[in-house]
Motif scaffolding. Structure first.
Motif, short mmCIF file in Angstrom:
data_model
loop_
_atom_site.label_atom_id
_atom_site.label_comp_id
_atom_site.label_asym_id
_atom_site.label_seq_id
_atom_site.Cartn_x
_atom_site.Cartn_y
_atom_site.Cartn_z
N ILE A 37 0.84 -1.21 0.00
CA ILE A 37 0.00 0.00 0.00
C ILE A 37 0.87 1.25 0.00
O ILE A 37 0.56 2.23 -0.65
CB ILE A 37 -0.93 0.02 1.24
N HIS B 106 6.48 -1.84 -5.65
CA HIS B 106 5.08 -2.18 -5.43
C HIS B 106 4.64 -3.33 -6.35
O HIS B 106 4.02 -4.30 -5.92
CB HIS B 106 4.18 -0.97 -5.68
N ARG C 231 3.02 -6.97 -5.63
CA ARG C 231 1.64 -7.21 -6.06
C ARG C 231 1.57 -8.49 -6.91
O ARG C 231 0.65 -9.28 -6.78
CB ARG C 231 1.15 -5.98 -6.83
N GLY D 72 -7.51 -5.79 5.36
CA GLY D 72 -8.68 -6.59 5.05
C GLY D 72 -9.66 -6.80 6.19
O GLY D 72 -10.81 -7.14 5.96
N THR E 17 -17.67 -2.42 6.86
CA THR E 17 -18.66 -2.42 5.77
C THR E 17 -19.83 -3.34 6.11
O THR E 17 -20.98 -3.04 5.78
CB THR E 17 -18.00 -2.82 4.43
N ARG F 280 -1.89 10.67 -1.10
CA ARG F 280 -0.70 10.67 -1.93
C ARG F 280 0.07 11.98 -1.79
O ARG F 280 -0.43 12.95 -1.22
CB ARG F 280 -1.08 10.51 -3.41
N HIS G 153 -2.90 0.65 -7.04
CA HIS G 153 -3.14 0.18 -5.67
C HIS G 153 -4.58 -0.28 -5.45
O HIS G 153 -4.96 -0.56 -4.31
CB HIS G 153 -2.82 1.28 -4.66
N CYS H 250 -7.74 -2.08 -4.58
CA CYS H 250 -7.78 -3.14 -3.57
C CYS H 250 -7.47 -4.55 -4.09
O CYS H 250 -8.14 -5.06 -4.99
CB CYS H 250 -9.16 -3.16 -2.90
C1 HEM Z 1 -14.99 -3.74 2.10
C2 HEM Z 1 -13.74 -4.07 2.31
C3 HEM Z 1 -12.55 -3.32 1.76
C4 HEM Z 1 -12.41 -2.01 1.41
C5 HEM Z 1 -13.46 -0.90 1.46
C6 HEM Z 1 -11.05 -1.84 0.95
C7 HEM Z 1 -10.53 -0.64 0.47
C8 HEM Z 1 -9.27 -0.50 -0.08
C9 HEM Z 1 -8.77 0.71 -0.68
C10 HEM Z 1 -9.53 2.04 -0.79
C11 HEM Z 1 -7.51 0.46 -1.13
C12 HEM Z 1 -6.58 1.44 -1.87
C13 HEM Z 1 -5.65 2.15 -0.93
C14 HEM Z 1 -4.79 3.16 -1.64
O1 HEM Z 1 -4.79 3.23 -2.88
O2 HEM Z 1 -4.07 3.91 -0.97
C15 HEM Z 1 -7.20 -0.90 -0.79
C16 HEM Z 1 -6.02 -1.53 -1.04
C17 HEM Z 1 -5.70 -2.78 -0.55
N1 HEM Z 1 -6.55 -3.68 0.05
FE1 HEM Z 1 -8.51 -3.40 0.44
N2 HEM Z 1 -10.39 -3.03 1.05
C18 HEM Z 1 -11.27 -3.97 1.54
C19 HEM Z 1 -11.02 -5.30 1.79
C20 HEM Z 1 -9.79 -5.90 1.64
C21 HEM Z 1 -9.51 -7.28 1.92
C22 HEM Z 1 -10.54 -8.32 2.36
C23 HEM Z 1 -8.16 -7.46 1.72
C24 HEM Z 1 -7.31 -8.69 1.85
C25 HEM Z 1 -7.62 -9.77 2.46
C26 HEM Z 1 -7.62 -6.19 1.29
C27 HEM Z 1 -6.30 -5.95 0.99
C28 HEM Z 1 -5.83 -4.80 0.39
C29 HEM Z 1 -4.44 -4.61 0.01
C30 HEM Z 1 -3.31 -5.59 0.22
C31 HEM Z 1 -4.36 -3.35 -0.59
C32 HEM Z 1 -3.13 -2.68 -1.19
C33 HEM Z 1 -3.03 -3.00 -2.64
C34 HEM Z 1 -1.88 -2.30 -3.32
O3 HEM Z 1 -1.30 -1.36 -2.77
O4 HEM Z 1 -1.54 -2.72 -4.45
N3 HEM Z 1 -8.64 -5.27 1.26
N4 HEM Z 1 -8.30 -1.47 -0.17
#
Ligand code: HEM
Ligand code: SF4
Lengths: 406, 90
Positions: A94, A101, A105, A243, A250, A295, A351, A353
């Motif tokens: 993240i 990154h 990923r 996660g 939610t 950012r 990035h 999700c």
């Molecule tokens: C309703 C549930 C979720 C919401 C609203 C959510 C929201 C987000 C958002 C907004 C980002 C982007 C952050 C950024 O660009 O700075 C993100 C990235 C990420 N999320 Fe989720 N997320 C959820 C569930 C999950 C789950 C279940 C997992 C893993 C088990 C997860 C793992 C990640 C990871 C690892 C990233 C970083 C990805 C990257 O930087 O390439 N998220 N999430």
């Protein structure tokens, strides 16, 4: 060129501000969103940064290479004192920029593909049934946060990471303490316990094979030497941090929104095929992370008649972008009949999700099971008495408790 | 542009697997045109979809967070969506 550059600079309101309704933006954000797609806001430390409230502008910036997510940069915007702490700054994935990154990923994408996630359906259904059974056995009443919304995603993440069955109770309890901590000491000690635990498990998995993401990464990567041990531990921690709370909040706020709109809820209950669209509308409306990203600009960027300067902090408001009336008709309404996925609740750009397919499936199973098996579920206290999570804990929205009955 | 009778020199729908981050928006928006392989990356199932699917492919290109989907009209996701608001200073 920059006719609008001065406008609004005089008043850069404080950010973040508490929501009054747990799933609706505060008035100030609405006003900013109505005035312009980009505004200036003031952070707790007095720094003035950009708040982007337009959907198209937010997407354009999130996809722009001149914008960095690197939390170790001194000019990265800190939203609360808590985020100045060391732990928060070392976020793999993240908080990384390309090419680092992208390498991480690529390592993780296979575990979160739609197909892999679909294989988890029976596991998720079991977990959800287990906690609904328990609520029915011990209640009414129940605390939907503690008894359902928090444990469900915790168990699912345990499965994804491949934690041994005997550690589930510990893991769930420590994760809950991390999320519900009200003091910095509590959150620090729970965080350290979890890191210590994941570290020991990852070490064990280097010699003794095991299931899940930790098992696979420990075998393939640590043994092969392309991924460091500490990065592996950090990855496991990031999956937990990213996660657990997001999905839990939610589930809770989505349940609240559905209960507040009985006609929409009835539509969903009457038609199982309507659940995925209801999930999408819940995601759009509650936008639990509030920000689709934070950012810092690494060069001057011209957008919507304004100039973001190199070094400026840029906050992308998912909450407001999701309510952009250039994109959604009657954007303020909660309407499960919408189609498409035009919201930024999972972010946008590189990035976006990693866990979104998993989160969608968890939410689908959670809402459909909860409202099928407890069709007359309702709040046990008036909605305006629900205690919002304290602001100092960051920008993830939620409620501390949600007393329900049936 | 491409009639049913004419054969396009190149597929009208292509995807850049180097850019793809495996977000699966495409397979959701246009399941007849895109799929995800076992590792989570985009696969184009139908490089020359009929008019019924073309709109879905456009939606996929618009939703793709990595702008990895290219449609032969030069309308990739970002341009398609953002062109509407005039991102440049006026
Ligand atoms: C309703 C549930 C979720 C919401 C609203 C959510 C929201 C987000 C958002 C907004 C980002 C982007 C952050 C950024 O660009 O700075 C993100 C990235 C990420 N999320 Fe989720 N997320 C959820 C569930 C999950 C789950 C279940 C997992 C893993 C088990 C997860 C793992 C990640 C990871 C690892 C990233 C970083 C990805 C990257 O930087 O390439 N998220 N999430
Ligand atoms: S939507 Fe884009 S990033 Fe996601 S799988 Fe399809 S091509 Fe890849």
């Amino acid at each position: 060129m920059e006719i609008t550059a001065q406008r609004g600079l005089s008043g850069a309101p404080p950010f973040p501000q508490p929501r009054t309704c747990p799933y609706q933006p505060p008035e100030t954000y609405r006003r900013l969103g109505e005035e312009a797609p980009l505004s200036r806001v003031t952070l707790f430390d007095g720094r003035v940064v950009w708040l982007v409230t337009g959907y198209h502008e937010a997407r354009q910036l999130l996809a722009d290479e001149r914008i960095s997510a690197d939390r170790q940069r001194p000019d990265y915007p800190a939203l609360a004192p808590r985020f100045q702490a060391e732990v928060a700054r070392r976020l793999v994935l993240i908080g990384m920029d390309p090419p680092e990154h992208d390498e991480h990923r690529r390592l993780l994408n296979p575990d979160f593909s739609r197909r892999r996630v679909a294989e988890l359906r029976p596991v998720i259904q079991d977990v959800v049934d287990h906690y609904v059974d328990r609520m029915l056995r011990l209640g009414p009443p129940a605390d939907l946060v503690r008894d359902f919304a928090l444990p469900v995603p915790s168990r699912v993440i345990s499965e994804v990471l491949g934690l041994p069955g005997e550690d589930l109770e510990f893991f769930q309890e420590a994760s809950r303490r991390l999320l519900q901590a009200t003091t910095r000491e509590d959150s620090q000690s729970a965080g350290e316990e979890l890191i210590g635990y994941l570290d020991r498990l990852a070490t064990r998995r280097r010699t003794e094979s095991g299931p899940g993401l930790i098992g696979r990464l420990a075998r393939e990567e640590v043994a092969g030497g392309t991924l460091s041990h500490s990065d592996l531990v950090q990855i496991a921690l990031v999956i937990l941090v990213a996660g657990h709370e997001t999905t839990a909040s939610t589930i809770a706020l989505g349940t609240l929104a559905l209960l507040d709109h009985p006609e929409q809820l009835a539509r969903m209950q009457a038609d199982p095929a309507a659940v995925p669209a209801a999930v999408e509308e819940v995601l759009r409306c509650v936008a639990v992370t509030d920000l689709a990203g934070a950012r810092v600009a690494t060069a001057d960027i011209q957008i919507a008649g304004r100039t973001i300067r190199e070094g400026d902090g840029v906050l992308l408001s998912g909450t407001m972008a999701n309510r952009d009336d250039r994109v959604h008709q009657d954007a303020e309404d909660f309407d499960i009949g919408r189609t498409g996925r035009r919201h930024l609740s999972f972010g946008y750009g590189i990035h976006q999700c990693l866990g979104q397919s998993l989160a969608r499936l968890e939410l689908e199973i959670a809402f459909s099971t909860l409202f099928t098996r407890i069709p007359n579920l309702r709040l046990a206290v008036p909605a305006d008495q629900l205690a919002a999570r304290p602001l100092g804990s960051g920008t993830v929205q939620g409620v501390q408790e949600m007393p329900v009955t049936w | 542009m491409v009639s049913a009778a004419g054969r396009p020199a190149q597929p009208r729908v292509t995807a850049d697997r180097e850019l793809c981050i495996g977000a699966a928006q495409c397979a959701f928006a246009a399941p007849a045109v895109f799929d995800q392989d076992d590792d989570g990356y985009v696969v184009v199932l139908d490089g020359d979809p009929g008019s019924g699917e073309w709109e879905a492919a456009q939606e996929a290109a618009d939703l793709c967070p990595a702008q990895a989907i290219l449609l032969a009209d030069g309308a990739d996701g970002a341009d398609g969506a953002d062109g509407m608001v005039g991102m440049d200073a006026g």
